[in-house]
Scaffold this motif. Structure first.
Motif, short mmCIF file in Angstrom:
data_model
loop_
_atom_site.label_atom_id
_atom_site.label_comp_id
_atom_site.label_asym_id
_atom_site.label_seq_id
_atom_site.Cartn_x
_atom_site.Cartn_y
_atom_site.Cartn_z
N ASP A 1 42.63 56.38 43.63
CA ASP A 1 43.91 56.50 42.93
C ASP A 1 44.78 57.66 43.40
N SER A 2 44.44 58.27 44.54
CA SER A 2 45.36 59.27 45.09
C SER A 2 46.55 58.56 45.69
N ALA A 3 47.64 59.30 45.88
CA ALA A 3 48.87 58.70 46.39
C ALA A 3 48.60 58.04 47.74
N GLY A 4 48.97 56.75 47.86
CA GLY A 4 48.82 56.05 49.12
C GLY A 4 47.44 55.48 49.37
N SER A 5 46.50 55.63 48.44
CA SER A 5 45.15 55.12 48.67
C SER A 5 45.09 53.62 48.39
N VAL A 6 43.92 53.01 48.68
CA VAL A 6 43.80 51.57 48.64
C VAL A 6 43.82 51.03 47.21
N PRO B 1 45.56 51.92 44.25
CA PRO B 1 46.87 51.54 43.70
C PRO B 1 47.55 50.42 44.48
N LEU B 2 47.28 50.34 45.80
CA LEU B 2 47.83 49.23 46.59
C LEU B 2 47.27 47.90 46.11
N PHE B 3 45.94 47.83 45.95
CA PHE B 3 45.33 46.59 45.46
C PHE B 3 45.84 46.25 44.06
N ARG B 4 45.94 47.26 43.21
CA ARG B 4 46.38 47.02 41.84
C ARG B 4 47.78 46.42 41.81
N GLU B 5 48.68 46.93 42.65
CA GLU B 5 50.05 46.41 42.70
C GLU B 5 50.07 45.01 43.29
N GLN B 6 49.26 44.76 44.31
CA GLN B 6 49.21 43.42 44.90
C GLN B 6 48.67 42.40 43.91
N ILE B 7 47.68 42.79 43.11
CA ILE B 7 47.14 41.89 42.09
C ILE B 7 48.19 41.63 41.01
N ARG B 8 48.92 42.68 40.63
CA ARG B 8 49.97 42.52 39.61
C ARG B 8 51.05 41.53 40.06
N GLN B 9 51.33 41.52 41.36
CA GLN B 9 52.35 40.63 41.89
C GLN B 9 51.83 39.24 42.21
N ILE C 1 34.99 47.53 51.18
CA ILE C 1 36.35 47.37 50.64
C ILE C 1 36.57 45.95 50.16
N ARG C 2 35.99 44.97 50.85
CA ARG C 2 36.12 43.57 50.42
C ARG C 2 35.54 43.39 49.02
N MET C 3 34.35 43.99 48.77
CA MET C 3 33.74 43.86 47.45
C MET C 3 34.57 44.57 46.39
N LEU C 4 35.15 45.72 46.74
CA LEU C 4 36.00 46.44 45.79
C LEU C 4 37.21 45.59 45.42
N ALA C 5 37.82 44.94 46.41
CA ALA C 5 38.98 44.09 46.14
C ALA C 5 38.61 42.93 45.23
N VAL D 1 38.30 42.05 37.45
CA VAL D 1 38.61 42.93 36.32
C VAL D 1 39.97 42.60 35.73
N ALA D 2 40.89 42.17 36.58
CA ALA D 2 42.23 41.80 36.11
C ALA D 2 42.26 40.42 35.48
N GLY D 3 41.09 39.77 35.35
CA GLY D 3 41.04 38.46 34.70
C GLY D 3 41.35 37.31 35.64
N LYS D 4 41.29 37.53 36.93
CA LYS D 4 41.56 36.48 37.93
C LYS D 4 40.31 36.18 38.73
N GLN D 5 40.37 35.12 39.50
CA GLN D 5 39.26 34.73 40.36
C GLN D 5 39.66 34.86 41.82
N PRO D 6 38.87 35.61 42.62
CA PRO D 6 39.19 35.73 44.05
C PRO D 6 39.12 34.37 44.73
N GLY D 7 40.09 34.11 45.59
CA GLY D 7 40.12 32.86 46.33
C GLY D 7 40.74 31.71 45.57
N ARG D 8 40.85 31.85 44.25
CA ARG D 8 41.48 30.78 43.47
C ARG D 8 42.81 31.26 42.89
N ASP D 9 42.76 32.34 42.10
CA ASP D 9 44.00 32.88 41.53
C ASP D 9 44.67 33.88 42.48
N ILE D 10 43.85 34.72 43.10
CA ILE D 10 44.35 35.74 44.03
C ILE D 10 43.57 35.61 45.34
#
Length: 614
Positions: free
Chosen positions: A432-437, A439-447, A495-499, A505-514
């Motif tokens: 969660d530091s500025a520019g780290s992966v 917050p980037l993933f979090r914003e991409q999931i939000r969109q 990193i793939r597992m983290l994504a 955690v956001a309530g979505k399914q990898p490969g189906r919703d995101i």
């Protein structure tokens, strides 16, 4: 209720006596009872209670006030009326119980009515929630959920066999945690809530795997520390914290040692408005420093951290310096404002792909600014200078790592001719530091995606911002004259597992919703990072998770010459000359290393035997 209870009990008692005197509905005796009991209620705070939130502590308080009132009433009747002998002992004994019933029942009935009325909401059915954990946190959670029309708690899962089949606030314990998939399907659950805020990292990983297997969205109750720090409201359901996804126990801190080192001292922090710099300021303020000197190039960053510190620590002496720490005049001015005991040099550029195309700025900020800051601190007689480095400085393949390694060498060269103690602290990626992966993933999931990962096999070491700053201060408090510290960060995270976990955690399914898209390694990136260099001898420290390395020998004259050449090349914006200086001064810098070499992970686990790694 006091009047009704006292008169009613007397009338009931004397109704069994044929020649009993008539009990008046009101008399001086009743007035005295009302006055005494009202005084007791007032002193014990019963008039301040809210019926909406009446609970067992309120009933206990009523009972206590009733018992005290009965004793006081008996004594007053004896002293003032000399008629205590006329008051039946049964009345005095039954009086507290009668008051508990007559005062407690309306409160509980009112609360039950309000809860039922609130839970009805607008008539829409609430989300069916299955709670993992039937302990204290689970019990508190179900009470909150039953008052919230958005949720319907349908059951608990817990591994304690003694809880099987029991009910908590009317909600049954349905089985074990490993039955979550089956139970969730049979009960038509729509959400899982993890109510185990104090569980360890290994157990949390097991729970997360079970939740992911169920394919249901899941949330967690906040930890008490998150509530106290203001990151989440009490009772609010939150996404599972990122640090829980890592499966690593948080590094404990020796707060006594850190406090003894910092308390009453004056500390200067460069890059005070950044992710690491601002958290260092908070930690120093918490540990009782006498004065903080903040040096920051961004006026917004400086304003934000200064205002936060003034609000949280009004007694702290604060000095703010707006300027570039690479400017000798700025650092000389900053160090003249106070008698500084320690400098934390957190100012740096750290974005790997960007710095591959910004060689001049990387050299200017990461190397030359470090040289200016370190030399100014040494000339001012500062006791300790702390350079915040990175694991990328070990066998660097990118500009960030190479410039940070050269900065370490510069500090080594300066330390040879002064009394200042130089400490270097290395750590991996900061969550969660500025520019780290993250917050980037979090914003991409939000969109709605896709989530971009560079390579399916890429791994990184991670730690939280508070952990990183705690490590910096902890290592600085225990270091010798010149030390390099690194954290035993355990197993690197894919990193793939983290994504994938962040998507679930956001309530979505990898490969189906995101969807996850692999974009390829960016310029300057490795598949795997290393924490340790084979030429640096590591030994254990007093802290079980901090290792101290013996600095590699460097040619001080060569480093001084490299700094001089780099400064000249930066002044002329000669990129080829800057690159040449960097390659020759950091011989292990291999920007053109083949991907096959990068893909081989180093031996990241150090076994300490007899104080040295094997």
């Amino acid at each position: 209720m006091v009047w009704l209870c006292w008169v009613g009990l007397n009338r009931i008692r004397f109704s069994y006596q044929v020649d009993a005197p008539a009990v008046p509905w009101f008399s001086a005796e009743v007035a005295l009872v009302l006055a005494i009991q009202a005084l007791v209620f007032w002193r014990m705070g019963l008039y301040k209670g809210l019926w909406r939130f009446a609970s067992m502590p309120d009933l206990f308080n009523i009972l206590r006030a009733s018992v005290v009132g009965a004793i006081a009433i008996g004594a007053a009747l004896f002293l003032f009326f000399d008629r205590a002998f006329l008051v039946p002992r049964l009345v005095l004994l039954a009086y507290p119980l009668g008051l508990v019933i007559t005062l407690g029942a309306p409160r509980l009935l009112y609360r039950a009515w309000k809860d039922a009325h609130h839970a009805q909401g607008d008539g829409e059915p609430g989300l069916r929630v299955l709670i993992l954990g039937a302990g204290r946190a689970g019990e508190a959670l179900v009470r909150d959920l039953k008052r919230d029309p958005r949720y319907v708690p349908i059951g608990f899962l817990d591994d304690d066999p003694f809880l099987r089949g029991s009910r908590i606030h009317g909600v049954p314990v349905l089985g074990r945690l490993d039955e979550v998939e089956r139970t969730g399907r049979e009960t038509a659950s729509q959400m899982l809530v993890i109510a185990m805020p104090s569980v360890g990292a290994e157990a949390m990983q097991r729970i997360l795997q079970l939740c992911e297997k169920s394919k249901l969205p899941f949330r967690s109750v906040p930890r008490i520390q998150d509530v106290l720090d203001g990151r989440v409201a009490p009772g609010e359901l939150q996404e599972v914290p990122i640090e829980d996804l890592l499966g690593r126990e948080p590094v404990p801190g020796d707060w006594d040692r850190m406090g003894n080192w910092l308390e009453g001292r004056t500390v200067l922090v460069t890059g005070a408005g950044g992710s690491i710099g601002s958290e260092l300021c908070r930690k120093c303020a918490r540990l009782g420093v006498h004065q903080l000197v903040l040096v920051e190039f961004s006026e917004l960053g400086l304003c934000n951290i200064a205002q936060e510190l003034l609000r949280g620590y009004p007694a702290l002496r604060l000095t703010t310096i707006l300027g570039n720490c690479g400017d000798p005049a700025v650092m000389k001015h900053a160090l003249s404002r106070a008698s500084v005991d320690a400098v934390f040099h957190a100012a740096a550029y750290k974005q790997v792909p960007l710095l591959e195309d910004e060689l001049r700025e990387a050299m200017l900020n990461n190397v030359l600014a470090t040289e200016v800051t370190a030399r100014a601190a040494a000339e001012a007689g500062v006791g300790t200078f702390v350079l915040i480095s990175t694991d990328k400085a070990v066998d660097p393949v990118n500009v960030l790592g190479a410039t940070k390694r050269l900065a370490e060498m510069v500090c080594h060269q300066i330390s040879a001719d002064c009394q200042t103690r130089f400490v270097t602290v290395r750590f991996g990626n900061v969550l969660d530091s500025a520019g780290s992966v993250v917050p980037l993933f979090r914003e991409q999931i939000r969109q709605g995606g896709p989530v971009t990962v560079t390579h399916p096999d890429v791994t990184r070491f991670f730690m939280t911002i508070p952990e990183a700053c705690q490590l910096i201060i902890q290592a600085s408090a225990m270091g010798s004259k010149e030390s390099i510290f690194t954290l035993d960060m355990g197993t690197p995270v894919a990193i793939r597992m983290l994504a994938e976990q962040m998507i679930r955690v956001a309530g979505k399914q990898p490969g189906r919703d995101i969807h996850i898209v692999y974009t390829g390694l960016r310029p300057g990136e490795k598949l795997h990072e290393s924490l340790f260099h084979p030429d640096e001898k590591y030994r254990a420290t007093l802290h079980p998770k901090i290792l101290e390395a013996e600095p590699r020998e460097v040619d001080d004259d060569s480093v001084a010459r490299a700094v001089k050449l780099a400064r000249d090349a930066v002044g002329r914006y000669d990129l080829s000359r800057i690159e040449h200086v960097l390659r020759t001064s950091v011989p292990e810098y291999r920007p053109d290393a083949p991907e096959g070499d990068q893909a081989k992970p180093s031996n990241n686990v150090v076994q300490l035997q007899g104080g040295s790694p094997s």
